[in-house]
Scaffold this motif. Structure first.
Motif, PDB file in Angstrom:
ATOM      1  N   ALA A  74      -2.546 -31.685 -26.381  1.00 24.12           N
ATOM      2  CA  ALA A  74      -3.339 -32.766 -26.962  1.00 24.12           C
ATOM      3  C   ALA A  74      -4.489 -33.182 -26.059  1.00 24.12           C
ATOM      4  N   GLY A  75      -4.482 -32.696 -24.831  1.00 21.29           N
ATOM      5  CA  GLY A  75      -5.540 -33.027 -23.891  1.00 21.29           C
ATOM      6  C   GLY A  75      -5.321 -32.309 -22.580  1.00 21.29           C
ATOM      7  N   ILE A  76      -6.337 -32.348 -21.741  1.00 21.79           N
ATOM      8  CA  ILE A  76      -6.277 -31.605 -20.487  1.00 21.79           C
ATOM      9  C   ILE A  76      -5.259 -32.213 -19.524  1.00 21.79           C
ATOM     10  N   ASP A  77      -4.896 -33.476 -19.734  1.00 23.74           N
ATOM     11  CA  ASP A  77      -3.920 -34.110 -18.842  1.00 23.74           C
ATOM     12  C   ASP A  77      -2.532 -33.511 -18.981  1.00 23.74           C
ATOM     13  N   GLU A  78      -2.288 -32.726 -20.053  1.00 22.27           N
ATOM     14  CA  GLU A  78      -0.996 -32.068 -20.227  1.00 22.27           C
ATOM     15  C   GLU A  78      -0.912 -30.746 -19.453  1.00 22.27           C
ATOM     16  N   VAL A  91      -3.605 -14.698 -17.087  1.00 20.16           N
ATOM     17  CA  VAL A  91      -3.748 -16.133 -16.858  1.00 20.16           C
ATOM     18  C   VAL A  91      -2.364 -16.766 -16.934  1.00 20.16           C
ATOM     19  N   MET A  92      -2.040 -17.587 -15.947  1.00 21.51           N
ATOM     20  CA  MET A  92      -0.790 -18.338 -15.937  1.00 21.51           C
ATOM     21  C   MET A  92      -1.131 -19.810 -16.134  1.00 21.51           C
ATOM     22  N   VAL A  93      -0.561 -20.402 -17.176  1.00 23.14           N
ATOM     23  CA  VAL A  93      -0.788 -21.814 -17.471  1.00 23.14           C
ATOM     24  C   VAL A  93       0.536 -22.557 -17.295  1.00 23.14           C
ATOM     25  N   PHE A  94       0.485 -23.682 -16.606  1.00 21.89           N
ATOM     26  CA  PHE A  94       1.685 -24.491 -16.402  1.00 21.89           C
ATOM     27  C   PHE A  94       1.452 -25.869 -17.019  1.00 21.89           C
ATOM     28  N   LEU A  95       2.245 -26.164 -18.053  1.00 14.11           N
ATOM     29  CA  LEU A  95       2.146 -27.444 -18.744  1.00 14.11           C
ATOM     30  C   LEU A  95       3.113 -28.445 -18.143  1.00 14.11           C
ATOM     31  N   ARG A  98       7.033 -30.033 -20.504  1.00 13.44           N
ATOM     32  CA  ARG A  98       7.212 -29.313 -21.769  1.00 13.44           C
ATOM     33  C   ARG A  98       8.462 -28.452 -21.663  1.00 13.44           C
ATOM     34  N   GLN A  99       9.464 -28.768 -22.474  1.00 15.77           N
ATOM     35  CA  GLN A  99      10.716 -28.035 -22.452  1.00 15.77           C
ATOM     36  C   GLN A  99      10.704 -26.929 -23.501  1.00 15.77           C
ATOM     37  N   LEU A 100      11.199 -25.745 -23.130  1.00 15.28           N
ATOM     38  CA  LEU A 100      11.311 -24.641 -24.079  1.00 15.28           C
ATOM     39  C   LEU A 100      12.569 -24.807 -24.926  1.00 15.28           C
TER      40      LEU A 100
END
Length: 269
Positions: A74-78, A91-95, A98-100
Motif C-alpha cells: 500500500a506504500g513504500i513504508d511497507e 531482486v530480493m525484496v523484504f516486506l 508480512r506473514q506467508l
C-alpha cells in the motif's frame, strides 16, 4: 526503505549489422540499434514472485512501482529493503510484518498472468491485497500544460531515438516533467516513473502521467491504484478503460499531441 544496488550499468541497445532494402535498389549495408531485452527474477520475502522482461535500467524503481501498482504493497513504508544483484538479474525484496500463508494455501495461490507488451509473469499472488480500487481525488488541470507535455514528448526520448523499440512514460506536475522512463513495455515504463516518485517521496496525488501506449483497463488500474489524478496518452483508450475512469474519478486525456487532444473523462466538468 533501504536500497542495496550492486549492479553495474548495462547498455540499453546493441548496434546490429543489417541490409537496407528500398524499392528498385539493391540491398545496402546498414546498421540498426536493437533494444536490449533483459529478464529479472523478483523474490519477495524469499518467494519467487515475478519474472520481469524489461529494459535494463531503473530496475529497483520498476520493482517498487510494480509492487505498488499491482496492489502488493500500500506504500513504500511497507518495504524494508530492496537488493539488486551485480548483473541486474535478481531482486530480493523484504516486506515488513508480512506473514506467508501455510504451504497448501500457498500452492493454491500460485498462478501465471501474462501481459500483452512483454513476457512478464506474475508467478505468485501471495502478496496481493484483497482491496477495492480507491476513488481518485481530481485536481485542476489546464490544456496549456497538456500541450506543453505533448510537445516535450514529441521531441522524443534517448532510447527511442536509437532503437524505435521502446515505450516512454513521463510523470509531471503541471507542465514540469519530474521523471522520464523508457521500457520495452508500456506497463514497465509506467511502473518505473511511479517507482521513482515513491523512492523520492513525491506526492503522486498531485501528478500527471503521460504514456506513449494505449490505455486498456490494466493501465487505468495502475493510475487509479497509484491515485494519480490525471492520465494522458499519446494513443487511445478502450471502452472499459473509459468506463473505469468514470467510475473512479480519473481524468483521462488521449490522442494527445502538441496541437490537439481528446477529453475522454473529466470528473471536474
Amino acid at each position: 526503505m533501504r536500497i542495496v544496488d550492486q549492479s553495474t550499468p548495462i547498455d540499453g541497445h546493441v548496434e546490429h549489422a543489417c541490409h537496407l532494402v528500398k524499392p528498385g535498389a539493391a540491398p545496402v549495408d546498414d546498421a540498426y540499434g536493437l533494444q536490449a531485452e533483459h529478464v529479472v527474477r523478483v523474490y519477495v520475502n524469499g518467494e519467487l514472485t515475478m519474472n520481469l522482461t524489461c529494459s535494463p535500467d531503473h530496475i529497483v524503481e520498476l520493482v517498487v512501482g510494480r509492487l505498488f501498482t499491482e496492489g502488493m504493497v500500500a506504500g513504500i513504508d511497507e518495504i524494508d529493503e530492496v537488493w539488486l544483484c551485480e548483473h541486474s538479474t535478481r531482486v530480493m525484496v523484504f516486506l515488513r510484518d508480512r506473514q506467508l500463508p501455510a504451504a497448501p494455501a500457498r500452492e493454491r495461490i500460485v498462478q501465471d498472468v501474462g501481459t500483452c507488451c512483454t513476457d512478464n509473469r506474475t508467478l505468485s499472488s501471495l502478496f496481493l491485497r484483497d482491496e477495492k480500487l480507491p476513488q481518485v481525488t481530481p485536481i485542476p488541470w489546464n490544456a496549456e500544460d497538456v500541450f506543453a507535455l505533448a510537445s516535450v514528448f514529441e521531441r522524443d526520448t534517448p532510447m527511442h531515438r536509437k532503437t524505435y523499440g521502446v515505450h516512454s512514460c513521463y510523470l509531471a506536475q503541471g507542465a514540469q516533467v519530474l521523471y522520464c522512463c523508457e521500457d520495452l513495455g508500456r506497463h514497465n515504463a509506467f511502473d518505473k516513473v511511479v517507482g521513482c516518485a515513491l523512492v523520492d517521496g513525491v506526492d503522486l496525488s498531485r501528478c500527471t502521467v503521460f504514456t506513449s501506449g494505449r490505455v486498456p483497463t490494466d493501465m487505468a488500474v495502475k493510475a487509479i491504484r497509484a491515485r494519480i489524478p490525471v492520465m494522458v496518452s499519446k494513443a487511445v483508450p478502450t471502452d472499459l478503460a473509459v468506463q473505469m475512469a468514470e467510475e473512479h474519478g480519473l481524468t483521462l486525456l488521449c490522442s494527445a499531441h502538441s496541437d490537439s487532444f481528446r477529453i475522454m473523462n473529466d470528473p471536474g466538468e
